[in-house]
Scaffold this active site. Structure first.
Site, PDB file in Angstrom:
ATOM      1  N   HIS A   1      -7.663   3.950   7.593  1.00 40.26           N
ATOM      2  CA  HIS A   1      -8.674   2.942   7.029  1.00 40.26           C
ATOM      3  C   HIS A   1      -9.976   2.813   7.656  1.00 40.26           C
ATOM      4  CE1 HIS A   1      -8.741  -0.788   4.838  1.00 40.26           C
ATOM      5  NE2 HIS A   1      -8.833  -1.537   5.967  1.00 40.26           N
TER       6      HIS A   1
ATOM      7  N   ASP B   1      -4.802   6.202   5.213  1.00 42.80           N
ATOM      8  CA  ASP B   1      -4.736   4.907   5.066  1.00 42.80           C
ATOM      9  C   ASP B   1      -3.578   4.569   5.162  1.00 42.80           C
ATOM     10  OD1 ASP B   1      -5.451   2.315   5.373  1.00 42.80           O
ATOM     11  OD2 ASP B   1      -7.135   2.434   3.795  1.00 42.80           O
TER      12      ASP B   1
ATOM     13  N   SER C   1     -12.107  -2.719   2.028  1.00 36.70           N
ATOM     14  CA  SER C   1     -10.760  -3.479   2.625  1.00 36.70           C
ATOM     15  C   SER C   1     -11.168  -4.822   1.964  1.00 36.70           C
ATOM     16  CB  SER C   1     -10.911  -3.256   4.026  1.00 36.70           C
ATOM     17  OG  SER C   1      -9.839  -3.965   4.712  1.00 36.70           O
TER      18      SER C   1
END
Length: 347
Positions: free
Chosen positions: A325, A294, A151
């Site tokens: 995610h 995601d 991320s």
């Protein structure tokens, strides 16, 4: 730094790197960085890996028992693992502007003796990486075998590759991409409205520590549900009631620790991040991993990497997983072999 065995770690160290000038021209008078290290630095300082963490996570991302939004990366580190502590010196630092020991909005401004609060300046990912580089230099690191993270950690890896190309051999951009797409989960106005609805936020005056736990708890619970934690816990055999209880506990633990001002500072930095115009400058080998479910960094329509413009070698892995995610830790088996190859392409 002394280390009695290859898998030793410094789980929660602090280091002052002194004054730091941001790219905006604003200078922070003193920056402290929290970090953890694993393994042993080679005499030439060239066997290091920088593991970079996500938006609301910390430098404990690799530590056993550290529950973070992306899932613990502990299974990826250790002797013989992709982040091999028999061969590499692994550093994980808390990012500038965060809440876990590195200078951020809740830190004391030495000029006033009070928390920076809303006076903490806007920062960029170039600033975050600049602080990391200063830390690594202080630790004796001269070169990075890789920078890898999920991320926001992927943003940092990309920023390293464009800002310090000569220092990085490879990057891992995991559940991440070259920019932060605008959607309901990344709307700064929405976040500020949610924080502003809490009287403790006091219309921009900085809250005292612990005053906004209920608001942060609600935000965290929604995030964990949105990003796949319920599916992770279901696959661990928990029934609906047990899953709700576990998520509630995780949200509560995070709400007691995280600073609401850091949410704003780091979201602003994320929304300003975009290296699409600089992909051709990336000479490092690149591993790009995306989770099929995601919602924050979904696969594109052609199911190819959004980093296709890089100059270095590129490998794209699309994990088929229900974990969204959150998948990078719980579904590590789906991409750990690719990470291992990134660390040592000759093997």
């Amino acid at each position: 730094m002394k280390c009695m065995n290859h898998s030793c770690r410094e789980p929660d160290a602090r280091l002052s790197i002194g004054p730091f000038a941001l790219h905006s021209g604003v200078e922070l008078p003193d920056v402290t960085v929290a970090y953890a290290t694993y393994g042993r630095l080679a005499p030439d300082g060239r066997n290091a890996i920088l593991a970079t963490h996500g938006y609301t996570a910390s430098h404990q991302m690799l530590a056993h028992g550290a529950g973070v939004a992306e899932g613990s990366w502990a299974p990826l580190i250790g002797p013989g693992k992709p982040l091999d502590t028999d061969r590499f010196f692994v550093v994980c630092s808390n990012i500038l502007g965060s809440s876990y020991g590195t200078t951020g909005p809740a830190s004391i401004d030495p000029r006033s003796g009070r928390p920076y609060g809303y006076d903490f300046p806007d920062i960029s990912f170039a600033d975050i990486v600049g602080v990391q580089r200063r830390l690594l230099e202080r630790l004796g690191v001269r070169h990075l075998r890789a920078v890898v993270g999920p991320s926001y950690g992927g943003f940092q890896a990309l920023q390293w590759a464009v800002d310090h190309a000569d220092m990085v051999d490879a990057i891992g951009v995991i559940a991440s991409g070259p920019f932060f797409a605008r959607n309901a989960y990344t709307d700064l106005d929405v976040l500020e409205a949610q924080l502003g609805a809490d009287p403790a936020w006091r219309a921009g005056a900085y809250p005292q520590p612990g005053q906004m736990q209920a608001t942060l708890h609600a935000l965290r619970t929604k995030t964990l549900m949105t990003y796949g934690m319920d599916a992770v816990l279901q696959d661990q055999g928990l029934d609906a009631a047990a899953r709700a209880q576990r998520i509630d506990a995780m949200a509560g633990n995070w709400a007691r620790e995280f600073d609401p001002g850091a949410l704003v500072v780091l979201l602003k930095a994320g929304l300003a991040f975009d290296v699409r115009a600089r992909l051709a400058q990336i000479r490092a080998d690149v591993l790009h991993v995306i989770a099929s479910t995601d919602t924050l960094f979904p696969p594109n329509a052609s199911h190819t990497s959004d980093l296709a413009g890089v100059a270095g070698a590129l490998r794209y892995v699309e994990m088929q997983t229900p974990y969204g995610h959150t998948a990078t830790g719980p579904a590590h088996a789906l991409w750990s072999d690719a990470l291992r190859q990134l660390m040592d392409p000759g093997r």
